[in-house]
Write an enzyme that holds these catalytic residues in place. Structure first.
Site, PDB file in Angstrom:
ATOM      1  CB  ILE A 136      -1.075   0.000   1.399  1.00 49.14           C
ATOM      2  CG1 ILE A 136      -1.678  -1.059   1.384  1.00 49.14           C
ATOM      3  CG2 ILE A 136      -2.195   1.253   1.048  1.00 49.14           C
ATOM      4  CD1 ILE A 136      -2.175  -1.298   2.378  1.00 49.14           C
ATOM      5  CD  GLU A 137       1.969   6.067  -1.954  1.00 52.16           C
ATOM      6  OE1 GLU A 137       2.460   6.931  -1.985  1.00 52.16           O
ATOM      7  OE2 GLU A 137       1.073   6.880  -2.529  1.00 52.16           O
ATOM      8  CB  SER A 138       3.891   5.544   2.774  1.00 50.04           C
ATOM      9  OG  SER A 138       4.117   6.744   0.933  1.00 50.04           O
ATOM     10  CE  LYS A 139       0.679  13.715  -0.871  1.00 49.59           C
ATOM     11  NZ  LYS A 139       1.411  14.500  -2.099  1.00 49.59           N
ATOM     12  CB  CYS A 144      11.334   8.312  -0.948  1.00 55.28           C
ATOM     13  SG  CYS A 144       9.435   7.995  -2.588  1.00 55.28           S
ATOM     14  CG  ASP A 155      12.640   7.073   2.951  1.00 54.49           C
ATOM     15  OD1 ASP A 155      11.078   8.023   3.012  1.00 54.49           O
ATOM     16  OD2 ASP A 155      12.234   6.013   1.703  1.00 54.49           O
ATOM     17  NE  ARG A 173       9.525  11.114   4.550  1.00 52.82           N
ATOM     18  CZ  ARG A 173       9.869  10.552   3.568  1.00 52.82           C
ATOM     19  NH1 ARG A 173       8.999   9.881   2.841  1.00 52.82           N
ATOM     20  NH2 ARG A 173      11.151   9.974   4.054  1.00 52.82           N
ATOM     21  N   GLY A 174       4.094  12.240   7.556  1.00 54.05           N
ATOM     22  CA  GLY A 174       2.232  12.057   7.168  1.00 54.05           C
ATOM     23  C   GLY A 174       1.642  11.369   8.498  1.00 54.05           C
TER      24      GLY A 174
END
EC number: 1.7.1.13
Length: 275
Positions: A81-84, A181, A188, A249-250
């Site tokens: 699952i892509e993080s953003k 990234c 990272d 992050r985020g």
């Protein structure tokens, strides 16, 4: 086939005002695995454990609720699952009404499972911050470093057989790990732990190997699988577990774990102090 080039990663996008599961973006694991010689039959078991720090919704009376959560994505799922996209998806609950927190948990589990292509476990709360009792820090080693990439498995070796006679069980860790990234180039940062049973692994070589990722661009999950493959092939331990605990992050951090045996799973029940 979904790739990171079509995701929201690296693009400026508006934050969602309504719940939207279509924000979740899957990326095929097969692409990265092919590059490091991993086929359909996986040489490991494990998971990608996500910690979510910014989860909020409305109760039946419209009052905001907040929580933390942990997501367990199995490593044999066809997609990561892509993080953003995960961050934006979780933000989309901020104006959504749920009569019970359990209803939200089940909704998230269903959506993440659909994205990953396998059952994703969701629980409220986070592991405590801490570390293992018998970890050996590689950061203490007094070494000169000149190689920062690409990842160089030639540094990996066992201690010379004339110096040791018995197999050992060790947990080796370093907080000096950095990768990047592959889409945005953002750094990272992570603490990486290798637990193994086998002939002793050369500590200086392992640290040099970790640091050779410093200029390397690859997703978190793929970095851990690359480390697992390289250590397994170069040092031939009978049992091996590799975990990286990446910094937040985020509102999210990710902790990929790969191990030869579920007996060693989980490698750690703690969050890293930097998380």
């Amino acid at each position: 086939m979904n790739t990171s080039h079509y995701s929201v990663l690296g693009h400026t996008v508006p934050y969602p005002k309504v719940y939207d599961p279509s924000l979740l973006f899957p990326i095929s694991r097969a692409v990265g695995r092919t590059q490091i010689g991993i086929g359909v039959v996986l040489p490991f078991v494990g998971e990608d454990r996500w910690h979510a720090y910014e989860l909020s919704w409305l109760d039946a009376r419209g009052k905001p609720c907040v929580a933390t959560a942990t997501f367990h994505v199995p490593c044999d799922s066809p997609y990561l699952i892509e993080s953003k996209s995960l961050k934006l998806y979780l933000n989309s609950f901020s104006a959504e009404v749920f009569n019970r927190a359990e209803a939200l948990r089940l909704r998230i589990a269903a959506d993440l499972s659909a994205c990953a292509g396998a059952a994703v476990a969701v629980e409220f709360g986070l592991p405590p911050v801490g570390s293992g009792d018998k970890e050996i820090s590689l950061d203490r080693l007094n070494v000169d470093i000149e190689d920062y990439g690409p990842p160089n498995p030639d540094y990996l070796s066992n201690v010379a057989q004339n110096l040791v006679e018995e197999m050992v069980e060790e947990t080796l860790t370093s907080t000096l790990f950095k990768s990047n990234c592959p889409v945005t180039g953002q750094p990272d940062w992570a603490s990486v732990t290798v637990r193994y049973f086998g002939m002793p692994i050369d500590h200086e070589g392992l640290l040099r190997y970790f640091i050779s990722f410093r200029h390397h661009a690859e997703f978190h999950e793929q970095c851990v699988e690359r480390i697992f493959q390289d250590v397994l092939q170069r040092c031939a331990p009978q049992c091996l577990a590799v975990e990286a605990r990446y910094t937040r992050r985020g509102g999210l951090d990710i902790n990929p774990l790969r191990t030869t045996s579920e007996m060693a799973w989980p490698l750690s029940v703690f969050r890293d102090p930097r998380q």
